[in-house]
Design a protein around this motif. Structure first.
Motif, PDB file in Angstrom:
ATOM      1  N   GLN A   1      -8.316  -2.842  -3.939  1.00 43.16           N
ATOM      2  CA  GLN A   1      -7.556  -1.815  -4.651  1.00 43.16           C
ATOM      3  C   GLN A   1      -6.418  -1.276  -3.796  1.00 43.16           C
ATOM      4  OE1 GLN A   1      -7.100   1.665  -4.626  1.00 43.16           O
ATOM      5  NE2 GLN A   1      -8.709   2.572  -3.351  1.00 43.16           N
ATOM      6  N   ILE A   2      -6.600  -1.229  -2.466  1.00 43.35           N
ATOM      7  CA  ILE A   2      -5.526  -0.802  -1.564  1.00 43.35           C
ATOM      8  C   ILE A   2      -4.351  -1.767  -1.661  1.00 43.35           C
ATOM      9  CG2 ILE A   2      -4.868  -0.523   0.857  1.00 43.35           C
ATOM     10  CD1 ILE A   2      -7.716   0.369   1.429  1.00 43.35           C
ATOM     11  N   ARG A   3      -4.648  -3.065  -1.569  1.00 44.89           N
ATOM     12  CA  ARG A   3      -3.584  -4.071  -1.586  1.00 44.89           C
ATOM     13  C   ARG A   3      -2.878  -4.111  -2.942  1.00 44.89           C
ATOM     14  NH1 ARG A   3      -2.806  -6.308   3.637  1.00 44.89           N
ATOM     15  NH2 ARG A   3      -4.694  -5.771   4.778  1.00 44.89           N
ATOM     16  N   GLY A   4      -3.634  -3.917  -4.030  1.00 42.10           N
ATOM     17  CA  GLY A   4      -3.008  -3.878  -5.344  1.00 42.10           C
ATOM     18  C   GLY A   4      -2.065  -2.704  -5.483  1.00 42.10           C
ATOM     19  N   ASN A   5      -2.485  -1.546  -4.972  1.00 43.55           N
ATOM     20  CA  ASN A   5      -1.640  -0.355  -5.016  1.00 43.55           C
ATOM     21  C   ASN A   5      -0.384  -0.543  -4.172  1.00 43.55           C
ATOM     22  OD1 ASN A   5      -0.703   2.302  -5.251  1.00 43.55           O
ATOM     23  ND2 ASN A   5      -2.724   3.172  -5.057  1.00 43.55           N
TER      24      ASN A   5
ATOM     25  N   GLY B   1      -6.190  -1.191  -8.599  1.00 40.23           N
ATOM     26  CA  GLY B   1      -5.328  -0.576  -7.594  1.00 40.23           C
ATOM     27  C   GLY B   1      -3.878  -0.597  -8.012  1.00 40.23           C
ATOM     28  N   ALA B   2      -3.450  -1.711  -8.601  1.00 41.12           N
ATOM     29  CA  ALA B   2      -2.066  -1.792  -9.092  1.00 41.12           C
ATOM     30  C   ALA B   2      -1.817  -0.761 -10.183  1.00 41.12           C
ATOM     31  CB  ALA B   2      -1.781  -3.200  -9.608  1.00 41.12           C
ATOM     32  N   SER B   3      -2.805  -0.539 -11.040  1.00 41.72           N
ATOM     33  CA  SER B   3      -2.632   0.431 -12.122  1.00 41.72           C
ATOM     34  C   SER B   3      -2.484   1.846 -11.578  1.00 41.72           C
ATOM     35  CB  SER B   3      -3.819   0.366 -13.096  1.00 41.72           C
ATOM     36  OG  SER B   3      -5.000   0.904 -12.527  1.00 41.72           O
ATOM     37  N   PHE B   4      -3.152   2.147 -10.439  1.00 39.79           N
ATOM     38  CA  PHE B   4      -2.975   3.467  -9.833  1.00 39.79           C
ATOM     39  C   PHE B   4      -1.498   3.694  -9.497  1.00 39.79           C
ATOM     40  CE2 PHE B   4      -7.540   3.233  -7.987  1.00 39.79           C
ATOM     41  CZ  PHE B   4      -8.048   3.662  -9.197  1.00 39.79           C
ATOM     42  N   GLY B   5      -0.877   2.692  -8.858  1.00 36.23           N
ATOM     43  CA  GLY B   5       0.524   2.826  -8.497  1.00 36.23           C
ATOM     44  C   GLY B   5       1.433   2.892  -9.701  1.00 36.23           C
ATOM     45  N   LEU B   6       1.144   2.104 -10.734  1.00 36.93           N
ATOM     46  CA  LEU B   6       1.968   2.108 -11.936  1.00 36.93           C
ATOM     47  C   LEU B   6       1.920   3.460 -12.647  1.00 36.93           C
ATOM     48  CD1 LEU B   6       0.972  -1.421 -13.288  1.00 36.93           C
ATOM     49  CD2 LEU B   6       3.197  -0.774 -12.350  1.00 36.93           C
ATOM     50  N   VAL B   7       0.733   4.036 -12.707  1.00 35.03           N
ATOM     51  CA  VAL B   7       0.601   5.342 -13.367  1.00 35.03           C
ATOM     52  C   VAL B   7       1.259   6.442 -12.528  1.00 35.03           C
ATOM     53  CG1 VAL B   7      -1.057   7.096 -14.093  1.00 35.03           C
ATOM     54  CG2 VAL B   7      -1.471   4.705 -14.641  1.00 35.03           C
ATOM     55  N   ASP B   8       1.117   6.382 -11.193  1.00 35.69           N
ATOM     56  CA  ASP B   8       1.740   7.387 -10.328  1.00 35.69           C
ATOM     57  C   ASP B   8       3.250   7.448 -10.532  1.00 35.69           C
ATOM     58  OD1 ASP B   8      -0.630   8.190  -9.241  1.00 35.69           O
ATOM     59  OD2 ASP B   8      -0.475   6.964  -7.432  1.00 35.69           O
ATOM     60  N   PHE B   9       3.868   6.293 -10.748  1.00 32.82           N
ATOM     61  CA  PHE B   9       5.312   6.243 -10.943  1.00 32.82           C
ATOM     62  C   PHE B   9       5.705   6.207 -12.417  1.00 32.82           C
ATOM     63  CE2 PHE B   9       5.185   4.948  -6.519  1.00 32.82           C
ATOM     64  CZ  PHE B   9       6.330   5.540  -6.009  1.00 32.82           C
ATOM     65  N   GLU B  10       4.710   6.341 -13.292  1.00 31.25           N
ATOM     66  CA  GLU B  10       4.939   6.342 -14.739  1.00 31.25           C
ATOM     67  C   GLU B  10       5.736   5.118 -15.175  1.00 31.25           C
ATOM     68  OE1 GLU B  10       6.603  10.061 -15.935  1.00 31.25           O
ATOM     69  OE2 GLU B  10       4.911  11.229 -15.209  1.00 31.25           O
TER      70      GLU B  10
ATOM     71  N   GLU C   1     -14.353 -13.917  -6.704  1.00 31.79           N
ATOM     72  CA  GLU C   1     -12.963 -13.761  -7.158  1.00 31.79           C
ATOM     73  C   GLU C   1     -12.802 -12.853  -8.379  1.00 31.79           C
ATOM     74  OE1 GLU C   1      -9.103 -16.475  -8.464  1.00 31.79           O
ATOM     75  OE2 GLU C   1     -10.692 -17.370  -7.240  1.00 31.79           O
ATOM     76  N   PRO C   2     -13.656 -12.934  -9.417  1.00 31.28           N
ATOM     77  CA  PRO C   2     -13.461 -12.041 -10.572  1.00 31.28           C
ATOM     78  C   PRO C   2     -13.523 -10.561 -10.206  1.00 31.28           C
ATOM     79  CG  PRO C   2     -14.944 -13.839 -11.129  1.00 31.28           C
ATOM     80  CD  PRO C   2     -14.751 -13.901  -9.659  1.00 31.28           C
ATOM     81  N   ASP C   3     -14.421 -10.171  -9.317  1.00 31.13           N
ATOM     82  CA  ASP C   3     -14.526  -8.761  -8.934  1.00 31.13           C
ATOM     83  C   ASP C   3     -13.358  -8.342  -8.050  1.00 31.13           C
ATOM     84  OD1 ASP C   3     -17.057  -8.209 -10.234  1.00 31.13           O
ATOM     85  OD2 ASP C   3     -17.957  -9.497  -8.721  1.00 31.13           O
ATOM     86  N   LEU C   4     -12.889  -9.224  -7.192  1.00 31.19           N
ATOM     87  CA  LEU C   4     -11.699  -8.929  -6.392  1.00 31.19           C
ATOM     88  C   LEU C   4     -10.492  -8.731  -7.298  1.00 31.19           C
ATOM     89  CD1 LEU C   4     -12.064 -11.482  -3.445  1.00 31.19           C
ATOM     90  CD2 LEU C   4     -12.330  -9.003  -3.312  1.00 31.19           C
ATOM     91  N   LEU C   5     -10.383  -9.554  -8.331  1.00 37.62           N
ATOM     92  CA  LEU C   5      -9.275  -9.431  -9.270  1.00 37.62           C
ATOM     93  C   LEU C   5      -9.310  -8.106 -10.014  1.00 37.62           C
ATOM     94  CD1 LEU C   5      -6.887 -10.484 -10.892  1.00 37.62           C
ATOM     95  CD2 LEU C   5      -8.488 -11.734 -12.354  1.00 37.62           C
ATOM     96  N   ALA C   6     -10.503  -7.720 -10.491  1.00 41.65           N
ATOM     97  CA  ALA C   6     -10.627  -6.445 -11.215  1.00 41.65           C
ATOM     98  C   ALA C   6     -10.234  -5.271 -10.327  1.00 41.65           C
ATOM     99  CB  ALA C   6     -12.062  -6.278 -11.725  1.00 41.65           C
ATOM    100  N   ALA C   7     -10.662  -5.292  -9.068  1.00 43.04           N
ATOM    101  CA  ALA C   7     -10.344  -4.195  -8.146  1.00 43.04           C
ATOM    102  C   ALA C   7      -8.864  -4.168  -7.799  1.00 43.04           C
ATOM    103  CB  ALA C   7     -11.174  -4.324  -6.872  1.00 43.04           C
ATOM    104  N   SER C   8      -8.268  -5.340  -7.603  1.00 46.91           N
ATOM    105  CA  SER C   8      -6.847  -5.402  -7.250  1.00 46.91           C
ATOM    106  C   SER C   8      -5.969  -4.930  -8.405  1.00 46.91           C
ATOM    107  CB  SER C   8      -6.484  -6.839  -6.865  1.00 46.91           C
ATOM    108  OG  SER C   8      -5.153  -6.910  -6.398  1.00 46.91           O
ATOM    109  N   ILE C   9      -6.312  -5.316  -9.622  1.00 44.13           N
ATOM    110  CA  ILE C   9      -5.546  -4.869 -10.791  1.00 44.13           C
ATOM    111  C   ILE C   9      -5.707  -3.365 -10.988  1.00 44.13           C
ATOM    112  CG2 ILE C   9      -5.492  -4.971 -13.315  1.00 44.13           C
ATOM    113  CD1 ILE C   9      -5.858  -7.935 -13.170  1.00 44.13           C
TER     114      ILE C   9
END
Length: 423
Positions: free
Chosen positions: A353-357, A247-256, A237-245
């Motif tokens: 990371q896909i699902r987080g994004n 991925g979410a950061s990729f989307g957040l940065v893309d949309f500023e 779970e800790p590694d899944l969480l790091a990867a998902s977050i």
């Protein structure tokens, strides 16, 4: 200066402790939540601290730049005093223009994209802005000898924002760390589970009177029952969480995105995914804080392991392998190998990371349709060919398509229609 030998010793020490820390965490949490009745509390070990200074600095930089910690929290992790600037105690994101404290609202994301689409005034040379009043009696003067002649028409190129994409092959230091960490922890867990098979005595059917057909399924069921599958949830779970977050950061940065509440919501969604997926991996689900069987779980590694164990046991009996050698053969099978641990870690981190994004896309609500873009690694026709030919799709269909695709898919999701933006 840390030598290579020191780093190896530190890594070996940490890797050896992780299985025991995982077991102890599970035991303490069971006492806290079941015996004491404090279902809202749990104990979590901080085993992610990097011993190498350079790697630690890169990890802290990534965490600060993706709004996971504040700059002062990052300084505290390095043993440095806090910075007195107010911004140092704020969360922020790292964009192309630098680090930006969280401020504003989600509407600023849309406004910034719309502003990027506005054409700029160009001069006759196409390089400098036209001075105000150059042809209206302002600071600029008309040509001598009469009224100003019209400026020649020039083609104006509108610069648009890049299309947002979800790319399974995307890499970053946090993703690499999550993948490698999960691979190590999975391999150690596999070795421990393989050793538990020693606790089961495989019957010597050759000595059973009148019975020359072994109960393969019964033997496999008994071996699988010896393994503590629930303990794997805390391992991954800790590694899944790091990867998902990440991925979410990729989307957040893309949309500023700079809205604190929106970033917090996306991170919460990422945590929920990691919590659920860790249970799915072993065919379980969470119900009122308890792990219970989930027959509908996707991409279960316990079922794959069962098939591999069954194949090994069947081959052992067909080849009349001595019972004393069957367990040794089981421990060396691919089911419990380091190679399989690496494959699982790579797939799970990529998917997280896909699902987080995607969660960010859905939460922001700016993307209306997307294209399914085939990866260059496809060497045969499969469902992805049909997905690509049917593009574009409404965003609400993305999750179902990802669920339906094959393991290891590297196809890209590319935003097509975004509110207020066209390409």
């Amino acid at each position: 200066i840390r030598t290579e030998g020191q780093s190896s010793n530190d890594s070996a020490e940490l890797e050896g402790l992780l299985p025991w820390l995982s077991w102890l965490r599970s035991l303490i949490n069971r006492i806290i939540q079941k015996k004491m009745g404090l279902t809202g509390y749990e104990i979590v070990w901080d085993v992610t601290r990097e011993m190498d200074i350079e790697k630690q600095s890169n990890a802290i930089k990534t965490a600060v730049g993706s709004a996971q910690i504040t700059p002062n929290e990052g300084r505290d992790m390095r043993g440095l005093p806090p910075d007195p600037a107010p911004e140092a105690d704020q969360l922020g994101v790292l964009t192309a223009t630098g680090w930006i404290p969280l401020a504003g609202s989600a509407e600023r994301v849309q406004q910034s994209h719309e502003a990027s689409l506005q054409p700029k005034q160009v001069s006759d040379g196409g390089n400098k802005p036209t001075p105000k009043g150059a042809d209206e009696g302002g600071d600029g003067a008309p040509p001598t000898g009469g009224s100003p002649s019209p400026a020649p028409k020039k083609k104006v190129t509108i610069k648009t924002a890049p299309k947002p994409t979800i790319n399974p092959a995307r890499v970053s230091p946090p993703l690499n760390q999550a993948r490698d960490g999960m691979a190590i922890r999975l391999e150690l867990w596999f070795k421990r589970m393989a050793r538990t098979a020693e606790g089961y005595k495989i019957p010597d059917v050759s000595k059973a009177a009148g019975d020359d057909i072994p109960d393969i399924e019964g033997i496999v069921d008994s071996i699988m029952a010896e393994m503590d599958w629930a303990s794997l949830v805390d391992v991954v779970e800790p590694d899944l969480l790091a990867a998902s977050i990440e991925g979410a950061s990729f989307g957040l940065v893309d949309f500023e995105v700079t809205d604190h509440a929106l970033i917090s919501e996306c991170n919460t969604i990422a945590r929920d995914y990691a919590h659920k997926r860790a249970a799915d991996m072993v065919g379980m689900k969470w119900v009122d804080g308890e792990l219970v069987p989930n027959p509908n779980a996707k991409w279960r590694i316990d079922e794959t392991t069962r098939n591999m164990v069954r194949r090994t046991i069947t081959e052992a009996f067909e080849q009349e392998t001595p019972i004393s050698e069957v367990i040794a053969k089981l421990e060396s099978t691919h089911a419990f190998s380091g190679a399989r641990a690496k494959l699982i870690a790579e797939q799970e981190v990529r998917e997280a990371q896909i699902r987080g994004n995607l969660a960010v896309w859905i939460k922001i609500g700016a993307i209306e349709t997307f294209d399914w873009v085939m990866s260059n690694d496809h060497d045969k026709d499969d469902m992805c060919n049909g997905f690509a030919e049917g593009s574009p799709y409404p965003l609400e269909e993305a999750e179902g398509m990802l669920d339906a695709t094959h393991v290891g898919c590297l196809c890209i999701l590319r935003g097509r229609d975004v509110k207020g933006i066209s390409w």
